[in-house]
Structures are given as C-alpha cells and as structure tokens.
Enzyme design. Structure first.
Site, PDB file in Angstrom:
ATOM      1  N   ARG A 145       1.231  10.290   0.379  1.00  0.00           N
ATOM      2  CA  ARG A 145       1.680  11.367   1.280  1.00  0.00           C
ATOM      3  C   ARG A 145       2.894  12.081   0.731  1.00  0.00           C
ATOM      4  O   ARG A 145       3.386  13.024   1.349  1.00  0.00           O
ATOM      5  CB  ARG A 145       2.039  10.788   2.660  1.00  0.00           C
ATOM      6  CG  ARG A 145       0.870  10.149   3.340  1.00  0.00           C
ATOM      7  CD  ARG A 145       1.262   9.521   4.669  1.00  0.00           C
ATOM      8  NE  ARG A 145       0.274   8.530   5.035  1.00  0.00           N
ATOM      9  CZ  ARG A 145       0.313   7.782   6.116  1.00  0.00           C
ATOM     10  NH1 ARG A 145       1.312   7.910   6.973  1.00  0.00           N
ATOM     11  NH2 ARG A 145      -0.625   6.910   6.358  1.00  0.00           N
TER      12      ARG A 145
ATOM     13  N   GLU B 296       0.869  -1.178   0.000  1.00  0.00           N
ATOM     14  CA  GLU B 296       0.000   0.000   0.000  1.00  0.00           C
ATOM     15  C   GLU B 296       0.906   1.227   0.000  1.00  0.00           C
ATOM     16  O   GLU B 296       1.572   1.510   0.987  1.00  0.00           O
ATOM     17  CB  GLU B 296      -0.903  -0.009   1.244  1.00  0.00           C
ATOM     18  CG  GLU B 296      -1.754   1.248   1.379  1.00  0.00           C
ATOM     19  CD  GLU B 296      -2.417   1.357   2.755  1.00  0.00           C
ATOM     20  OE1 GLU B 296      -2.754   0.319   3.360  1.00  0.00           O
ATOM     21  OE2 GLU B 296      -2.562   2.503   3.229  1.00  0.00           O
TER      22      GLU B 296
ATOM     23  N   LYS C   5     -11.122  -0.861   6.838  1.00  0.00           N
ATOM     24  CA  LYS C   5      -9.904  -0.473   7.544  1.00  0.00           C
ATOM     25  C   LYS C   5     -10.336   0.033   8.921  1.00  0.00           C
ATOM     26  O   LYS C   5     -11.428   0.613   9.054  1.00  0.00           O
ATOM     27  CB  LYS C   5      -9.198   0.639   6.755  1.00  0.00           C
ATOM     28  CG  LYS C   5      -7.913   1.177   7.382  1.00  0.00           C
ATOM     29  CD  LYS C   5      -7.317   2.253   6.471  1.00  0.00           C
ATOM     30  CE  LYS C   5      -6.307   3.133   7.176  1.00  0.00           C
ATOM     31  NZ  LYS C   5      -4.927   2.680   6.991  1.00  0.00           N
TER      32      LYS C   5
ATOM     33  N   THR D 250      -3.891   6.304   2.055  1.00  0.00           N
ATOM     34  CA  THR D 250      -4.059   7.729   2.380  1.00  0.00           C
ATOM     35  C   THR D 250      -4.744   8.460   1.218  1.00  0.00           C
ATOM     36  O   THR D 250      -4.374   9.575   0.866  1.00  0.00           O
ATOM     37  CB  THR D 250      -2.715   8.409   2.740  1.00  0.00           C
ATOM     38  OG1 THR D 250      -1.901   7.519   3.512  1.00  0.00           O
ATOM     39  CG2 THR D 250      -2.938   9.660   3.582  1.00  0.00           C
TER      40      THR D 250
HETATM   41  C1  3PG Z   1      -0.787   4.737   8.597  1.00  0.00           C
HETATM   42  O1  3PG Z   1      -1.674   4.962   7.798  1.00  0.00           O
HETATM   43  O2  3PG Z   1       0.113   5.536   8.892  1.00  0.00           O
HETATM   44  C2  3PG Z   1      -0.827   3.400   9.202  1.00  0.00           C
HETATM   45  O3  3PG Z   1      -1.827   3.355  10.113  1.00  0.00           O
HETATM   46  C3  3PG Z   1       0.471   2.940   9.746  1.00  0.00           C
HETATM   47  O4  3PG Z   1       0.508   3.032  11.115  1.00  0.00           O
HETATM   48  P1  3PG Z   1       1.809   2.499  11.856  1.00  0.00           P
HETATM   49  O5  3PG Z   1       2.941   3.394  11.466  1.00  0.00           O
HETATM   50  O6  3PG Z   1       1.484   2.583  13.325  1.00  0.00           O
HETATM   51  O7  3PG Z   1       2.014   1.091  11.397  1.00  0.00           O
END
Ligand code: 3PG
Length: 211
Positions: A45, A41, A129, A69
C-alpha cells in the site's frame, strides 16, 4: 506451500504491516521475531513496500516475509522478485493464484463466498484469507462456510485483535489470525519497537496456550 502454511499455523498470527519507510522494516521484523512472531505480511500500500520486503529478505532471513494487498499479477511477480515467500490478496484473482501455484509460492487469496471457495478448492487451495472478517460474519460466517467445505481453513483479518485472538484461534476452522494490531502504523512511526515486541510476545503466549 505446506511448510510455509505449517509455519503460519505454528506461529498462529500474521502481522499485517504498512511501512511508510523501508528503514523501519528491519527493526519491526526483529521486534516481532523477538516476541515469537517470525512472520510479516508487508502490504503493497506504500511506495516503501518492495524495498521493505527486500530488506527483510536480505538482513533478517529468519523472518518469513511475504506481500499483502497484492492486487495484480505484476505486483505479485514484483513481490516475489523482491523476496516475498508468500502472497496474500484481499480477493480472488485466478491468474494470480495459478501463477503462484505454478511457481510454488504459497498464496492466500481472500475468499468469502461459497463460489470463490469452490474455485479456489478446484485449483487445489485449502487455506483462504477471510477478509474483512468482522464484516462478513466473523466466526459465525466462517463456521457456516466450513460446514459444506470440509477441511478448509481460514486466516481471518479485519477486526482481529488481542482481545478476540483466543476466541478466533479456538475455532477448528481457523488456521491463523491476521491483523495490524501487532505492528501498528502508529507504533512504527513512533519508533516504539519495544511495544511491538511486547504485543508479539503476548500474542505468542495466547497462541501457545490455545493451539
Ligand atoms: C488489512 O488488510 O488491512 C487487514 O485486514 C488488517 O485489518 P485490521 O487493521 O482490522 O487488523
């Protein structure tokens, strides 16, 4: 939708990846896949996200690449155009879910309240999710939600790691577990793809013995 959701289940983990440089996309994908994790994934960002998705879709088609995201419908469309085979969003945007369903693109919106889950179910979704899992009650929160919503499954992210992976995967309402620990920004920046392969291999072993 179902084939890809089955692949999430079989793989058990979904690496949430932030790429600053698209040239790192392919080695990261190859390392994860070599460790038994053929899913990525790529989060939208960074400016490198769409080029990274494109690169994996073209040069490592054996890896199931998707976008995370995803905040807007435009981003959603651009991700699919770039080669994303699934869409993950931190929250629930009905127009994005509708577009994905209409275009046969598997979509995982973040839903943490009964109302959001009911809206998603109404649209035909059964897997959500659950983010940020460590803030919204973790396993306890998901267990409570899975009581009225029989048969729905969660992909928790936020605070998942090698230490709690087994506990998460053991719960009947968990479909797969997402997280950044498998392919961390720092490891990518350091070019430590061997570590990424190793972490993926360790996670795969936990998945095999648990689900
Ligand atoms: C995110 O979208 O940043 C995820 O939830 C990842 O979270 P994590 O860094 O705690 O694995």
């Amino acid at each position: 939708m179902n084939t890809i959701m089955n692949r999430f289940r079989e793989t058990g983990v979904v690496p949430v990846v932030v790429l600053e440089n698209a040239k790192d996309a392919l080695p990261a994908a190859i390392a994860l896949n070599a460790g038994g994790v053929g899913i990525m994934e790529i989060t939208l960002r960074t400016d490198a996200a769409l080029a990274s998705i494109k690169s994996i879709a073209k040069d490592a088609p054996e890896v199931l690449v998707g976008a995370g995201t995803v905040l807007t419908l435009d981003q959603c469309k651009a991700s699919v155009e770039a080669g994303s085979r699934f869409i993950v969003s931190p929250g629930f945007r009905p127009e994005m879910v509708r577009w994905c369903l209409d275009n046969s693109i598997p979509v995982l919106p973040g839903c943490v309240t009964p109302t959001e889950i009911m809206e998603g179910m109404e649209m035909g979704l059964r897997v959500f999710k659950f983010f940020p899992a460590n803030v919204y009650g973790g396993l306890k929160g998901m267990k409570a939600l899975s009581a009225p919503f029989v048969g729905i499954k969660f992909v928790p992210t936020g605070g998942a790691n090698a230490e709690n992976l087994k506990e998460y995967l053991s719960a009947p309402f968990i479909h797969a577990v997402g997280g950044s620990w498998l392919c961390a920004k720092e490891d990518i920046a350091a070019g430590n793809f061997e570590k990424i392969r190793k972490l993926a291999g360790e996670a795969s072993a936990v998945v095999k013995e648990t689900i």
